[in-house]
Write a protein that holds these residues in place. Structure first.
Motif, PDB file in Angstrom:
ATOM      1  N   ASN A  42      21.770   9.041   6.807  1.00 23.09           N
ATOM      2  CA  ASN A  42      20.532   8.906   6.035  1.00 23.09           C
ATOM      3  C   ASN A  42      19.725   7.676   6.458  1.00 23.09           C
ATOM      4  N   PHE A  43      19.872   7.256   7.712  1.00 20.52           N
ATOM      5  CA  PHE A  43      19.141   6.091   8.214  1.00 20.52           C
ATOM      6  C   PHE A  43      17.669   6.423   8.373  1.00 20.52           C
ATOM      7  N   GLU A  44      16.798   5.547   7.868  1.00 16.68           N
ATOM      8  CA  GLU A  44      15.357   5.790   7.911  1.00 16.68           C
ATOM      9  C   GLU A  44      14.640   4.672   8.638  1.00 16.68           C
ATOM     10  N   GLY A  45      15.252   4.148   9.695  1.00 16.79           N
ATOM     11  CA  GLY A  45      14.594   3.144  10.512  1.00 16.79           C
ATOM     12  C   GLY A  45      14.528   1.780   9.858  1.00 16.79           C
ATOM     13  N   GLY A  46      15.421   1.461   8.973  1.00 17.14           N
ATOM     14  CA  GLY A  46      15.412   0.174   8.299  1.00 17.14           C
ATOM     15  C   GLY A  46      14.764   0.236   6.931  1.00 17.14           C
ATOM     16  N   GLN A  47      13.977   1.287   6.692  1.00 16.96           N
ATOM     17  CA  GLN A  47      13.397   1.487   5.361  1.00 16.96           C
ATOM     18  C   GLN A  47      14.521   1.824   4.385  1.00 16.96           C
ATOM     19  N   MET A  48      14.365   1.424   3.124  1.00 12.89           N
ATOM     20  CA  MET A  48      15.382   1.725   2.109  1.00 12.89           C
ATOM     21  C   MET A  48      15.549   3.247   1.992  1.00 12.89           C
ATOM     22  N   GLN A  49      16.794   3.705   2.076  1.00 14.54           N
ATOM     23  CA  GLN A  49      17.056   5.139   2.062  1.00 14.54           C
ATOM     24  C   GLN A  49      16.653   5.776   0.744  1.00 14.54           C
ATOM     25  N   LEU A  50      16.327   7.059   0.815  1.00 11.10           N
ATOM     26  CA  LEU A  50      15.900   7.796  -0.365  1.00 11.10           C
ATOM     27  C   LEU A  50      16.995   7.784  -1.433  1.00 11.10           C
ATOM     28  N   ALA A  51      18.239   7.920  -1.023  1.00 15.25           N
ATOM     29  CA  ALA A  51      19.344   7.945  -1.980  1.00 15.25           C
ATOM     30  C   ALA A  51      19.455   6.636  -2.749  1.00 15.25           C
TER      31      ALA A  51
END
Length: 132
Positions: A49-58
């Motif tokens: 669930n990595f989003e490029g350093g952005q806080m993950q949705l979960a």
């Protein structure tokens, strides 16, 4: 038509791309990984669930719910299911013989107006009644 004559559908299969096999192949030198960066390094693996350093949705969404580890007993109303009340000795096996319950059920609770009267018939620790 024999099994030896079967072929895959037209265009459904293609050869695997062989990377890093020289300049003339088109995917030589950097092997189609680009220049520098984390994705070009060996051993790189993107987390699920990595989003490029952005806080993950979960992690952005609030936590909801609760899962209790206490196993709740299967409830049988003896007013509705008369066969359980008519048993001479109440155990898990005898209840299974007259009433259809799943194999995962380990505890049974007898409820109803006449459930207190059945307390003397119970011969199993996994079967309980309401009241005292």
């Amino acid at each position: 038509m024999g099994i030896e004559n079967l072929l895959p559908a037209e265009g459904s299969t293609s050869n695997r791309k062989r990377v890093g096999r020289g300049q003339g192949s088109g995917t030589g030198k950097t092997a189609a990984r680009g220049q520098k960066g984390q994705k070009s390094r060996s051993g790189y693996k993107r987390k699920r669930n990595f989003e490029g350093g952005q806080m993950q949705l979960a992690k952005r969404l609030p936590k909801i719910g609760f899962f209790s580890r206490n196993v709740k007993p299967y409830v049988i109303n003896v007013e509705r299911i008369k066969a359980v009340a008519e048993l001479s000795e109440i155990t898990m096996e005898s209840i299974r013989s007259v009433h259809k319950i799943g194999a995962s059920v380990t505890r049974v609770k007898l409820v109803g107006a006449s459930a207190k009267d059945l307390a003397s018939k119970i011969k199993d620790d996994n079967v309980t009644t309401t009241g005292k």
